[in-house]
Design an enzyme around this catalytic site. Sequence first.
Site, mmCIF file in Angstrom:
data_model
loop_
_atom_site.group_PDB
_atom_site.id
_atom_site.type_symbol
_atom_site.label_atom_id
_atom_site.label_comp_id
_atom_site.label_asym_id
_atom_site.label_seq_id
_atom_site.Cartn_x
_atom_site.Cartn_y
_atom_site.Cartn_z
ATOM 1 N N HIS A 37 -6.238 -54.410 -20.847
ATOM 2 C CA HIS A 37 -6.731 -55.369 -19.843
ATOM 3 C C HIS A 37 -5.839 -56.611 -19.860
ATOM 4 O O HIS A 37 -5.090 -56.831 -20.818
ATOM 5 C CB HIS A 37 -8.170 -55.774 -20.169
ATOM 6 C CG HIS A 37 -8.249 -56.517 -21.455
ATOM 7 N ND1 HIS A 37 -8.499 -55.892 -22.648
ATOM 8 C CD2 HIS A 37 -8.030 -57.820 -21.748
ATOM 9 C CE1 HIS A 37 -8.448 -56.784 -23.617
ATOM 10 N NE2 HIS A 37 -8.161 -57.964 -23.109
ATOM 11 N N HIS A 121 -1.036 -61.712 -19.852
ATOM 12 C CA HIS A 121 -0.417 -60.639 -20.642
ATOM 13 C C HIS A 121 -1.412 -59.501 -20.819
ATOM 14 O O HIS A 121 -2.626 -59.706 -20.722
ATOM 15 C CB HIS A 121 -0.003 -61.170 -22.021
ATOM 16 C CG HIS A 121 -1.187 -61.549 -22.865
ATOM 17 N ND1 HIS A 121 -1.811 -62.776 -22.750
ATOM 18 C CD2 HIS A 121 -1.892 -60.844 -23.784
ATOM 19 C CE1 HIS A 121 -2.844 -62.812 -23.579
ATOM 20 N NE2 HIS A 121 -2.931 -61.655 -24.216
#
Length: 177
Positions: A37, A121
């Site tokens: 995720h 990220h």
Amino acid sequence: MHRLFVAIRPPATIRALLLGSMGGVPGARWQDDDQLHLTLRFIGEVDRHVAADVAAALGSVRHPPFELSLSEIGTFDRKGRIDTLWAGVRPHDDVEALHRKVDQAVVRAGLPPEGRAFQPHITLARFTRGAGDLSGFVSAHGGTSSQPFAVAHFGLYESTLGSEGARYELIERYALG
Ligand code: 3AM
């Protein structure tokens, strides 16, 4: 108490690309498919009333769908040691704007604003005792960009910490647009 965060879930094609890149780094605990995720906002431990307020406030976030591509490979350090290996995304403008809107919604629900700089990220691996040599991994997987992927939703997730790492469960999904 519920340990919550708000995140974008990359599509299966991108997750498959990331999973296929994993390996060859001593000491890495690679994320599995369910764990991949991009965190928009870590919320932390809240009781169920606050969780319900956060879930409702997120429903008022308005942002058009957008596209991202995987970009560079990066690391986070803690106490002078690499503890996280991640894949970056480009461009940053939409994801940063969505992060700000999510943060404002979380503040409307009564929580303090984000204190840390946002670095979008997707965590690939974590390290307990620092990372081994990353140069092979970075030269194999850094510097290339994926096909763009559509971001049409974000979600409120609950994290449960366990001996095998964290498990993430989708609490509520929000459509962009
Ligand atoms: O998205 P990633 O995997 O980089 O490290 C945790 C994970 O990040 C981070 O929130 C994501 C979902 O658990 N996280 C955990 N504790 C945190 C904290 N106190 C945190 N982020 C900020 N502050």
